[in-house]
Design a protein around this motif. Structure first.
Motif, PDB file in Angstrom:
ATOM      1  N   VAL A 198       1.255   9.852  -4.847  1.00 26.61           N
ATOM      2  CA  VAL A 198       1.633  11.183  -4.352  1.00 26.61           C
ATOM      3  C   VAL A 198       2.695  11.812  -5.248  1.00 26.61           C
ATOM      4  O   VAL A 198       2.593  12.980  -5.647  1.00 26.61           O
ATOM      5  CB  VAL A 198       2.129  11.091  -2.896  1.00 26.61           C
ATOM      6  N   MET A 199       3.716  11.026  -5.577  1.00 25.98           N
ATOM      7  CA  MET A 199       4.803  11.580  -6.392  1.00 25.98           C
ATOM      8  C   MET A 199       4.292  12.056  -7.758  1.00 25.98           C
ATOM      9  O   MET A 199       4.604  13.159  -8.208  1.00 25.98           O
ATOM     10  CB  MET A 199       5.911  10.525  -6.585  1.00 25.98           C
ATOM     11  N   MET A 200       3.490  11.236  -8.423  1.00 25.21           N
ATOM     12  CA  MET A 200       3.035  11.595  -9.759  1.00 25.21           C
ATOM     13  C   MET A 200       1.996  12.712  -9.730  1.00 25.21           C
ATOM     14  O   MET A 200       1.978  13.577 -10.608  1.00 25.21           O
ATOM     15  CB  MET A 200       2.476  10.365 -10.471  1.00 25.21           C
ATOM     16  N   CYS A 201       1.134  12.718  -8.711  1.00 27.28           N
ATOM     17  CA  CYS A 201       0.145  13.804  -8.616  1.00 27.28           C
ATOM     18  C   CYS A 201       0.823  15.136  -8.300  1.00 27.28           C
ATOM     19  O   CYS A 201       0.439  16.183  -8.838  1.00 27.28           O
ATOM     20  CB  CYS A 201      -0.906  13.469  -7.558  1.00 27.28           C
ATOM     21  N   VAL A 202       1.830  15.097  -7.426  1.00 23.90           N
ATOM     22  CA  VAL A 202       2.587  16.328  -7.141  1.00 23.90           C
ATOM     23  C   VAL A 202       3.302  16.807  -8.401  1.00 23.90           C
ATOM     24  O   VAL A 202       3.329  18.001  -8.711  1.00 23.90           O
ATOM     25  CB  VAL A 202       3.582  16.091  -5.993  1.00 23.90           C
ATOM     26  N   THR A 203       3.861  15.846  -9.141  1.00 25.08           N
ATOM     27  CA  THR A 203       4.516  16.217 -10.405  1.00 25.08           C
ATOM     28  C   THR A 203       3.521  16.856 -11.366  1.00 25.08           C
ATOM     29  O   THR A 203       3.813  17.881 -12.000  1.00 25.08           O
ATOM     30  CB  THR A 203       5.146  14.973 -11.060  1.00 25.08           C
ATOM     31  N   ALA A 204       2.323  16.242 -11.482  1.00 26.41           N
ATOM     32  CA  ALA A 204       1.290  16.810 -12.358  1.00 26.41           C
ATOM     33  C   ALA A 204       0.888  18.208 -11.900  1.00 26.41           C
ATOM     34  O   ALA A 204       0.672  19.107 -12.723  1.00 26.41           O
ATOM     35  CB  ALA A 204       0.072  15.886 -12.388  1.00 26.41           C
ATOM     36  N   ALA A 242       0.832  -1.203   0.000  1.00 27.79           N
ATOM     37  CA  ALA A 242       0.000   0.000   0.000  1.00 27.79           C
ATOM     38  C   ALA A 242       0.867   1.254   0.000  1.00 27.79           C
ATOM     39  O   ALA A 242       0.557   2.238  -0.680  1.00 27.79           O
ATOM     40  CB  ALA A 242      -0.928  -0.019   1.212  1.00 27.79           C
ATOM     41  N   ILE A 243       1.961   1.211   0.778  1.00 24.30           N
ATOM     42  CA  ILE A 243       2.851   2.381   0.833  1.00 24.30           C
ATOM     43  C   ILE A 243       3.457   2.640  -0.554  1.00 24.30           C
ATOM     44  O   ILE A 243       3.560   3.790  -1.001  1.00 24.30           O
ATOM     45  CB  ILE A 243       3.952   2.166   1.889  1.00 24.30           C
ATOM     46  N   ILE A 244       3.857   1.559  -1.230  1.00 24.30           N
ATOM     47  CA  ILE A 244       4.440   1.725  -2.566  1.00 24.30           C
ATOM     48  C   ILE A 244       3.427   2.383  -3.515  1.00 24.30           C
ATOM     49  O   ILE A 244       3.762   3.302  -4.271  1.00 24.30           O
ATOM     50  CB  ILE A 244       4.914   0.360  -3.113  1.00 24.30           C
ATOM     51  N   VAL A 245       2.192   1.912  -3.460  1.00 29.08           N
ATOM     52  CA  VAL A 245       1.151   2.482  -4.331  1.00 29.08           C
ATOM     53  C   VAL A 245       0.904   3.951  -3.977  1.00 29.08           C
ATOM     54  O   VAL A 245       0.826   4.824  -4.858  1.00 29.08           O
ATOM     55  CB  VAL A 245      -0.148   1.657  -4.229  1.00 29.08           C
ATOM     56  N   VAL A 246       0.792   4.242  -2.676  1.00 29.78           N
ATOM     57  CA  VAL A 246       0.517   5.613  -2.244  1.00 29.78           C
ATOM     58  C   VAL A 246       1.662   6.549  -2.636  1.00 29.78           C
ATOM     59  O   VAL A 246       1.456   7.673  -3.097  1.00 29.78           O
ATOM     60  CB  VAL A 246       0.265   5.664  -0.729  1.00 29.78           C
ATOM     61  N   VAL A 247       2.909   6.074  -2.450  1.00 23.88           N
ATOM     62  CA  VAL A 247       4.059   6.898  -2.825  1.00 23.88           C
ATOM     63  C   VAL A 247       4.019   7.219  -4.321  1.00 23.88           C
ATOM     64  O   VAL A 247       4.286   8.351  -4.742  1.00 23.88           O
ATOM     65  CB  VAL A 247       5.376   6.191  -2.442  1.00 23.88           C
TER      66      VAL A 247
END
Length: 429
Positions: free
Chosen positions: A159-165, A151-156
């Motif tokens: 978060v990373m890609m949404c912040v990038t977007a 779950a942590i891997i999926v959430v990371v």
């Protein structure tokens, strides 16, 4: 931030964005196909065939829905269907073999290029879930720790890609604002150039008016000097000679010299008065204002092939030369504007002698213009030479404590009325 349009990639063929969305996805699929064929060929089951078929479906879906349909690239609904289908195919591939997580960069590419904001954010999040599941494939799911790590891997990833977007969207907004600022600056520069050109034209008009006024003042000064000195002196000589003849009998030998002196004085007086009249503005040299207007209108009609009706009303009486000059120049400027811009079929000039003022009206039945634009300064009257003519006419008339009124409507012609106060007949100067 909503409603932003993705870049028109079809306008950038051969550039990096175009190659990114049309070459990279197929290259990734080709590499994965080679991987499946070489690495898993020894397995002997049909799994590679199913995976290869799914890769073909992904390639065909991309080819038919995107690559071969450039006209669809800027249609949000169709691109949303294409992206959703591609993510679904990618998810099936990842479910069959986590190695297909290497294909998720293609989905990211399309999320950032074909989806509009804010739909880009959930699109990127969906791809991040698929990528996270592929990355967590080797983590055991039988324990709570394994599930937590997955779950942590999926959430990371999300978060990373949404912040990038989000930051990319901010960068796009900043770029758009810069482009708008540059466009506004360019428009302001054009307006400034137009204003400078307008000011230069007005300055030239004002200089011409100043030179004209200076010449007129000098002519008036010379006329006054001749009238107050030579003409008055010659009148005095004639008067004194006539008084001497009345008081005393002139001896016979003096008759001829007396007559010669009187004749010479009278001729000189006539010449002085002619010089004074000659210093009046042409064509007022030999005519009254009404006659000068008729002459100007006649020459204008002969030049432009359009008759001008000249009418004089009221009792004609003398006016100061500067008043006649201002009204004559106003009529000339108004007729010039009619010729340049009005496209009229009828033109009328009316000179009205009123009780305490004289009025000049020039009217035409041409195309007219919008007075609201003239009053607010938003536009220049198309029938009056960009506004310079009106400005000069108004300054000339208002310089004599008069007023200039403009009446016009689009398609209803134009009327210019100039009123200048004059002293009643017999009033002292």
């Amino acid at each position: 931030m909503s409603g932003q349009t993705p870049e028109p990639w079809n306008a950038k063929r051969g550039q990096h964005p175009f190659l990114l969305v049309t070459v990279v996805p197929y290259a990734l699929l080709a590499a994965l196909v080679v991987f499946k064929v070489i690495v898993e060929r020894s397995a002997g089951d049909d799994s590679p065939l199913v995976d290869l078929a799914l890769c073909g479906v992904a390639a065909g879906w991309t080819l038919l829905m995107f690559t071969l349909r450039p006209a669809w690239w800027e249609r949000p609904l169709i691109m949303g269907v294409f992206f959703t289908g591609l993510v679904a195919i990618t998810a099936i591939l990842v479910a069959r073999d986590p190695a297909f997580g290497l294909f998720t960069p293609a989905s990211y590419i399309y999320a950032f290029t074909v989806l509009r904001w804010p739909w880009r954010l959930p699109g990127v999040a969906a791809v991040a879930v698929v990528a996270g599941v592929a990355q967590a494939s080797d983590v055991p799911k039988t324990t709570a720790l394994g599930l937590t790590i997955s779950a942590i891997i999926v959430v990371v990833n999300i978060v990373m890609m949404c912040v990038t977007a989000w930051f990319l969207q901010l960068a796009e907004q900043e770029r758009e604002q810069r482009l708008q600022a540059l466009a506004e600056l360019s428009r302001t520069n054009r307006l400034l150039e137009a204003t400078l050109a307008e000011n230069a034209g007005l300055h030239a008009q004002l200089l011409a008016q100043a030179r004209e006024a200076g010449v007129l003042d000098e002519r008036r000064r010379m006329a006054r000097e001749i009238h107050d000195t030579l003409a008055q002196g010659l009148t005095g000589i004639i008067t004194q000679l006539q008084a001497a003849e009345q008081m005393h009998d002139v001896p016979a030998p003096w008759h001829r010299p007396f007559e010669a002196v009187k004749t010479l004085a009278r001729e000189s007086l006539v010449e002085a008065r002619r010089s004074v009249d000659a210093l009046r503005p042409e064509p007022l040299e030999t005519a009254r204002l009404s006659d000068a207007l008729t002459d100007v209108a006649g020459r204008w009609s002969a030049l432009h092939g359009l008759a001008v009706q000249v009418t004089t009303t009221g009792t004609v009486r003398p006016m100061p030369p500067e008043t006649e000059f201002a009204l004559l120049r106003t009529a000339q400027e108004a007729l010039a504007n009619v010729a340049r811009h009005a496209h009229a079929t009828r033109v009328g000039v009316t000179l009205s002698y009123l009780e305490h003022e004289v009025a000049l009206d020039v009217r035409d039945d041409g195309r007219g213009f919008d007075l609201a634009g003239l009053e607010t300064g938003a536009s220049r009257p198309p029938s009056h030479g960009g506004g310079f003519g009106l400005t000069i006419m108004r300054q000339r008339v208002e310089g004599l404590s008069g007023s200039l009124r403009v009446e016009s409507e689009p398609g209803a012609g134009t009327g210019i009325s100039a009123c200048v106060p004059i002293l009643p007949a017999g009033s002292p100067a």
